[in-house]
Design an enzyme around this catalytic site. Structure first.
Site, mmCIF file in Angstrom:
data_model
loop_
_atom_site.group_PDB
_atom_site.id
_atom_site.type_symbol
_atom_site.label_atom_id
_atom_site.label_comp_id
_atom_site.label_asym_id
_atom_site.label_seq_id
_atom_site.Cartn_x
_atom_site.Cartn_y
_atom_site.Cartn_z
ATOM 1 N N GLU A 83 0.856 -1.192 0.000
ATOM 2 C CA GLU A 83 0.000 0.000 0.000
ATOM 3 C C GLU A 83 0.898 1.251 0.000
ATOM 4 O OE1 GLU A 83 -1.957 0.339 3.793
ATOM 5 O OE2 GLU A 83 -3.432 1.808 3.096
ATOM 6 N N LYS B 231 -9.442 2.412 -1.739
ATOM 7 C CA LYS B 231 -9.645 1.744 -0.441
ATOM 8 C C LYS B 231 -10.977 2.144 0.185
ATOM 9 C CE LYS B 231 -7.030 1.070 3.887
ATOM 10 N NZ LYS B 231 -5.782 1.476 4.587
ATOM 11 N N CYS C 22 -5.035 -3.235 2.691
ATOM 12 C CA CYS C 22 -4.740 -3.245 4.127
ATOM 13 C C CYS C 22 -5.967 -3.443 5.008
ATOM 14 C CB CYS C 22 -3.948 -1.990 4.483
ATOM 15 S SG CYS C 22 -2.947 -2.247 5.975
#
Ligand code: ACM
Length: 271
Positions: free
Chosen positions: A38, A109, A142
């Site tokens: 990330e 995300k 993540c």
């Protein structure tokens, strides 16, 4: 299919340096698809949106994408990496899947973690699934691991491999991703970073331990906390298409959605 992950410590605030590191890893990795962490171009901790904007770039026209797309074309390889993505006035924590034919997926995300909520924009639905290197790749980033629905939805839509760029700070995810792989019978590649960042008196340390997990929950690759480099596993994506557990069970067909209506009740404190 040869799948690789790249664990390293991006240099905060230096997209050019980090892009060169990613390009060099991609060119030397003997694999079909390489998964990098990330925010691999920028580093992680930004508390000021103007500073975050200064390391943002668009996809696929920005400098890192252009550079890596050229490397993909020249090597025949594909890469997933995280970056600070700019789209007009918006800034997203995103992951791009670049292949020899172009940008195949760009995922923003969905679940921002802690201080990310102060500086990044909240994403809507984005393009999180594409075929690359012979497998259907689903993207998650993540902290998305903490929401099992993310991996489940990708798997239900046909993902055979979860590409999971990460900057993990808590110790739980590596074990949780074994469960995500098992409960969905998919491959899961968590490419984490290592190292420490300090900004305005706040210090965070990343947990490394990048891994590739099989649909049976086996760790095919498991890196140490501070190891740097590329690790590769050979996988057969077809293994992820078989959702049978026993002769009488199928993980997807057996889902009791008739009992789960409450799962879609909106949260009381929508964000
Ligand atoms: C995280 O989502 N980077 C912890």
């Amino acid at each position: 299919m040869k799948i690789g992950l790249f664990q390293f410590a991006p240099v905060r605030g230096r997209p050019d340096t980090n892009a060169a590191t990613l390009e060099s890893a991609l060119r030397s990795a003997d694999c079909d698809l390489l998964v990098a962490p990330e925010l691999a171009t920028s580093g992680y901790l930004y508390l000021d949106r103007a500073e975050l904007a200064s390391v943002s770039e668009s996809v696929p026209d920005g400098p890192t994408s252009a550079r890596l797309l050229r490397a993909c074309r020249e090597t025949g390889r594909s890469i997933v990496f995280g970056l600070v993505e700019r789209d007009g006035e918006k800034i997203y924590n995103s992951a791009a899947l670049l292949t020899p034919t172009g940008c195949s997926a760009l995922y923003r995300k969905a679940h921002l973690f802690d201080t990310e909520t102060l500086v990044f924009d909240r994403a809507g639905a984005s393009n999180d699934l594409a075929v690359a290197a012979g497998a259907k790749i689903g993207l998650m980033i993540c902290f998305d691991w903490r929401f099992p629905e993310v991996a489940r939805l990708l798997a239900l839509r046909g993902a055979e491999l979860l590409a999971h760029p990460s900057n993990l700070v808590l110790p739980y995810c590596q074990d949780a991703m074994v469960t995500r792989a098992l409960e969905n019978r998919v491959f899961a590649v968590t490419a984490n970073r290592f190292g420490t960042e300090t900004v305005q008196g706040t210090t965070i340390t990343f947990t490394g331990r990048s891994q590739i997990v099989s649909p049976r929950g086996e760790r095919l690759v498991a890196m140490g906390v501070d190891e740097e480099g590329v690790r590769i596993a050979t996988i057969d994506p077809a293994e992820a298409r078989d959702k049978r557990g026993t002769g009488r069970n199928d993980l997807f067909a057996d889902r009791r959605v008739d009992l789960w209506a409450g799962l879609l009740t909106p949260p009381e404190r929508p964000r």
